[in-house]
Design a protein around this motif. Sequence first.
Motif, PDB file in Angstrom:
ATOM      1  N   ARG A 220       0.843  -1.191   0.000  1.00 36.14           N
ATOM      2  CA  ARG A 220       0.000   0.000   0.000  1.00 36.14           C
ATOM      3  C   ARG A 220       0.882   1.245   0.000  1.00 36.14           C
ATOM      4  O   ARG A 220       1.542   1.545   0.995  1.00 36.14           O
ATOM      5  CB  ARG A 220      -0.906   0.028   1.234  1.00 36.14           C
ATOM      6  CG  ARG A 220      -1.866  -1.114   1.336  1.00 36.14           C
ATOM      7  CD  ARG A 220      -2.744  -0.968   2.573  1.00 36.14           C
ATOM      8  NE  ARG A 220      -3.536   0.264   2.539  1.00 36.14           N
ATOM      9  CZ  ARG A 220      -4.489   0.547   3.415  1.00 36.14           C
ATOM     10  NH1 ARG A 220      -4.747  -0.282   4.416  1.00 36.14           N
ATOM     11  NH2 ARG A 220      -5.178   1.680   3.319  1.00 36.14           N
ATOM     12  N   ALA A 221       0.853   1.986  -1.091  1.00 35.29           N
ATOM     13  CA  ALA A 221       1.650   3.208  -1.161  1.00 35.29           C
ATOM     14  C   ALA A 221       1.132   4.285  -0.212  1.00 35.29           C
ATOM     15  O   ALA A 221       1.869   5.209   0.163  1.00 35.29           O
ATOM     16  CB  ALA A 221       1.656   3.734  -2.601  1.00 35.29           C
ATOM     17  N   THR A 225       5.403   2.791   6.478  1.00 30.10           N
ATOM     18  CA  THR A 225       5.793   2.281   7.791  1.00 30.10           C
ATOM     19  C   THR A 225       7.298   2.460   7.955  1.00 30.10           C
ATOM     20  O   THR A 225       7.993   2.902   7.038  1.00 30.10           O
ATOM     21  CB  THR A 225       5.453   0.787   7.949  1.00 30.10           C
ATOM     22  OG1 THR A 225       6.407   0.005   7.193  1.00 30.10           O
ATOM     23  CG2 THR A 225       4.040   0.479   7.457  1.00 30.10           C
ATOM     24  N   ALA A 226       7.799   2.091   9.133  1.00 31.56           N
ATOM     25  CA  ALA A 226       9.247   2.175   9.377  1.00 31.56           C
ATOM     26  C   ALA A 226      10.029   1.264   8.450  1.00 31.56           C
ATOM     27  O   ALA A 226      11.239   1.435   8.283  1.00 31.56           O
ATOM     28  CB  ALA A 226       9.539   1.827  10.832  1.00 31.56           C
ATOM     29  N   TRP A 227       9.352   0.285   7.854  1.00 33.79           N
ATOM     30  CA  TRP A 227      10.028  -0.697   6.994  1.00 33.79           C
ATOM     31  C   TRP A 227       9.704  -0.487   5.515  1.00 33.79           C
ATOM     32  O   TRP A 227      10.064  -1.321   4.682  1.00 33.79           O
ATOM     33  CB  TRP A 227       9.600  -2.103   7.400  1.00 33.79           C
ATOM     34  CG  TRP A 227       9.749  -2.354   8.869  1.00 33.79           C
ATOM     35  CD1 TRP A 227      10.916  -2.456   9.564  1.00 33.79           C
ATOM     36  CD2 TRP A 227       8.702  -2.527   9.821  1.00 33.79           C
ATOM     37  NE1 TRP A 227      10.658  -2.693  10.889  1.00 33.79           N
ATOM     38  CE2 TRP A 227       9.305  -2.742  11.072  1.00 33.79           C
ATOM     39  CE3 TRP A 227       7.301  -2.541   9.732  1.00 33.79           C
ATOM     40  CZ2 TRP A 227       8.574  -2.943  12.232  1.00 33.79           C
ATOM     41  CZ3 TRP A 227       6.567  -2.738  10.885  1.00 33.79           C
ATOM     42  CH2 TRP A 227       7.201  -2.932  12.124  1.00 33.79           C
ATOM     43  N   GLY A 228       9.000   0.575   5.156  1.00 36.59           N
ATOM     44  CA  GLY A 228       8.572   0.786   3.777  1.00 36.59           C
ATOM     45  C   GLY A 228       7.054   0.772   3.680  1.00 36.59           C
ATOM     46  O   GLY A 228       6.347   0.898   4.686  1.00 36.59           O
ATOM     47  N   SER A 229       6.541   0.609   2.472  1.00 37.76           N
ATOM     48  CA  SER A 229       5.090   0.594   2.276  1.00 37.76           C
ATOM     49  C   SER A 229       4.469  -0.583   3.015  1.00 37.76           C
ATOM     50  O   SER A 229       5.016  -1.687   3.040  1.00 37.76           O
ATOM     51  CB  SER A 229       4.767   0.492   0.785  1.00 37.76           C
ATOM     52  OG  SER A 229       5.231   1.638   0.100  1.00 37.76           O
ATOM     53  N   ALA A 230       3.308  -0.326   3.611  1.00 34.31           N
ATOM     54  CA  ALA A 230       2.608  -1.371   4.358  1.00 34.31           C
ATOM     55  C   ALA A 230       2.120  -2.467   3.422  1.00 34.31           C
ATOM     56  O   ALA A 230       1.837  -2.228   2.244  1.00 34.31           O
ATOM     57  CB  ALA A 230       1.428  -0.770   5.116  1.00 34.31           C
ATOM     58  N   ILE A 266      -0.472  -4.234  11.247  1.00 36.09           N
ATOM     59  CA  ILE A 266      -1.279  -4.977  10.280  1.00 36.09           C
ATOM     60  C   ILE A 266      -2.680  -4.379  10.230  1.00 36.09           C
ATOM     61  O   ILE A 266      -3.353  -4.264  11.251  1.00 36.09           O
ATOM     62  CB  ILE A 266      -1.340  -6.468  10.651  1.00 36.09           C
ATOM     63  CG1 ILE A 266       0.045  -7.110  10.469  1.00 36.09           C
ATOM     64  CG2 ILE A 266      -2.377  -7.204   9.823  1.00 36.09           C
ATOM     65  CD1 ILE A 266       0.113  -8.566  10.902  1.00 36.09           C
ATOM     66  N   GLU A 267      -3.111  -4.001   9.042  1.00 32.68           N
ATOM     67  CA  GLU A 267      -4.466  -3.488   8.819  1.00 32.68           C
ATOM     68  C   GLU A 267      -5.057  -4.200   7.606  1.00 32.68           C
ATOM     69  O   GLU A 267      -4.345  -4.483   6.640  1.00 32.68           O
ATOM     70  CB  GLU A 267      -4.444  -1.977   8.542  1.00 32.68           C
ATOM     71  CG  GLU A 267      -3.979  -1.131   9.688  1.00 32.68           C
ATOM     72  CD  GLU A 267      -3.988   0.350   9.349  1.00 32.68           C
ATOM     73  OE1 GLU A 267      -4.335   0.703   8.183  1.00 32.68           O
ATOM     74  OE2 GLU A 267      -3.651   1.162  10.209  1.00 32.68           O
ATOM     75  N   PRO A 268      -6.370  -4.475   7.630  1.00 29.13           N
ATOM     76  CA  PRO A 268      -7.312  -4.252   8.718  1.00 29.13           C
ATOM     77  C   PRO A 268      -7.234  -5.365   9.755  1.00 29.13           C
ATOM     78  O   PRO A 268      -6.674  -6.432   9.503  1.00 29.13           O
ATOM     79  CB  PRO A 268      -8.655  -4.259   8.002  1.00 29.13           C
ATOM     80  CG  PRO A 268      -8.453  -5.222   6.873  1.00 29.13           C
ATOM     81  CD  PRO A 268      -7.027  -5.029   6.425  1.00 29.13           C
ATOM     82  N   ARG A 269      -7.850  -5.102  10.907  1.00 29.62           N
ATOM     83  CA  ARG A 269      -7.876  -6.095  11.965  1.00 29.62           C
ATOM     84  C   ARG A 269      -8.570  -7.375  11.512  1.00 29.62           C
ATOM     85  O   ARG A 269      -8.284  -8.468  12.011  1.00 29.62           O
ATOM     86  CB  ARG A 269      -8.574  -5.506  13.191  1.00 29.62           C
ATOM     87  CG  ARG A 269      -8.845  -6.501  14.283  1.00 29.62           C
ATOM     88  CD  ARG A 269      -9.506  -5.857  15.470  1.00 29.62           C
ATOM     89  NE  ARG A 269     -10.443  -6.759  16.108  1.00 29.62           N
ATOM     90  CZ  ARG A 269     -10.910  -6.617  17.329  1.00 29.62           C
ATOM     91  NH1 ARG A 269     -10.546  -5.582  18.049  1.00 29.62           N
ATOM     92  NH2 ARG A 269     -11.757  -7.473  17.837  1.00 29.62           N
ATOM     93  N   GLY A 270      -9.481  -7.244  10.561  1.00 30.86           N
ATOM     94  CA  GLY A 270     -10.214  -8.409  10.067  1.00 30.86           C
ATOM     95  C   GLY A 270      -9.303  -9.504   9.553  1.00 30.86           C
ATOM     96  O   GLY A 270      -9.662 -10.684   9.610  1.00 30.86           O
TER      97      GLY A 270
END
Length: 588
Positions: A220-221, A225-230, A266-270
């Motif tokens: 996800r652009a 996050t601290a590690w890059g794109s989520a 981590i998103e979403p919680r689902g």
Amino acid sequence: MSRPNAADDHPCRGYGAHLLDDGRACFRLWAPDAGQVELLLHGTARPMWREDGGDHVLVAGAAAGDRYAYRVDGRRVPDPASRLQPDGVHGDSAVDDPAAYDWRHRDWRGRPWREAVICELHAGAMGGFDGVRRALPRLAACGYTALELMPVAAFDGARNWGYDGVLPYAPHPAYGTPTALRALVDEAHGLGLMVLLDVVYNHFGPSGNELPRYASGFFRADRPTAWGSAIDFRRPQVARYFVDNALMWLRDYHLDGLRLDAVHAIEPRGFLEHLAAEVRRACAGREAHLVLENEHNDAGLLRGGYDAQWNDDAHNALHVLLTGEREGYYADFAADPTAALATALGEGFVFQGQRDRRGVARGEPAAGLPPEAFVLFLQNHDQVGNRPLGERLTALADPRDLRAATALVALCPMVPLFFMGEECGCTTPFLYFTDYDGELAGQVREGRRAEFAQFAGFADPARRARIPDPNAPRSFAGSIPAVDDPVAAARHAQWFAHLLSLRKARVGMQAGAAHALGCRVLAERALHARWRLADGSRWELALNLSDRDVVLPGDAAAGVVHGEPADAFLPAQRLLRPHALVALAEAR
């Protein structure tokens, strides 16, 4: 080229290479951005069939051990769902046959979570999978009932904590083969030990991840996050990739559970709810445990499909009490660490919706959760290794206080976790280590040192320059657990085993969950916690880390089960001595 019928052939529904029963294997890769994908196998290139959604599939003759790779728009890449990487993350993949291992303890069904006493360890620092296997009798004799392996998924280089993995399905080749990992788990089960694995689903490491080249939708652009794109867990292919990974470890390696790293990222919680439901469905009929690391203190997940969460709140309060350190995240617990620890022992979380030092509301009410929903520890890889010099508490705390706090962790109805070597009083530091080359090595080294610029002891650049280089081989070599005095280590291990034997007899083998009856602050640095065990009896722990005697309440249980040190408690005066812990019990 043949088009497999995924509806008729279960292995073809999973990513990676799956052996069939007819001398062939099914290969599946998600590469939605690719124009052409070929399977490179047996010296030939074979075009793969593209399905709707971007999966590329091919069935071809193959056997266990066969090397293969994919060529994606002309670029040779390993399988991101490879089960075996003999030459590292930049080399070709190889076919693994999980059915080839002959399990000696295939009837093992696990142990209830309430019986868990965990030793967290780094496989590389223990000599690889075979080295851990050789240590199993010693660890079992100490009283451990579970091992938790830091991540073993393949990463770039020979040395790493494991949180920089890029091929989540493949055990790191420097630790050993898939067969060696299965043999480790098999022998552990024969000794009554569970084996849990730390898995990282929130990011990939900085070297060896080819997914952005042909599956940009994996990320996800809009979510840096601290590690890059989520990672984009909203996509069904991505969710499937990680759910299948969890099921592979539990099914193909007979692991007893997983600890999910940093699920707050981590998103979403689902997705987390979906993963837990899939694990429960697939592991019906045996014990399979799911544990979280979660800064969000999400109590709902612990009431859903997850067994427990690492209790960082309790650790942080204990650490402030033992060391007096107040910088960084310890600042949230510095005002009244005794009260914070009392809240953690009585309720689980300290942060249950309050705002932290950054003004961020964190956590949910934890009322009603059993003590076993929380993993209690004094040390782990993070809390030791994320220090600039990797010191253990043996170098930071008063030995008397550390001994009492160790007894608290061992005898608390929460699930205790100890870091490798803690059972013998290890003083060896545990440093942050990697094995990168060139520009990336420099970035990791300088980034590591920059992390500590805000700390008073490392504000001076010259002092920060003395923080060990993660890429230096000595950073890894100096982190291998060792003892200076074998006689003292043996005495400590004997004492530690006594604590865990007492825990087993009094707390761990109770059929059913305990529940907390609260924890009272007796004085500064002193408290008294109570629980009702499943048989109706009361279990109490009183801790005094102050320099003066403390009077126990009049309603405290009368039966002294354990004192640390031996004269920790004076019954006539109901006095708890300084730097001491006492365990008390009262029958139903």
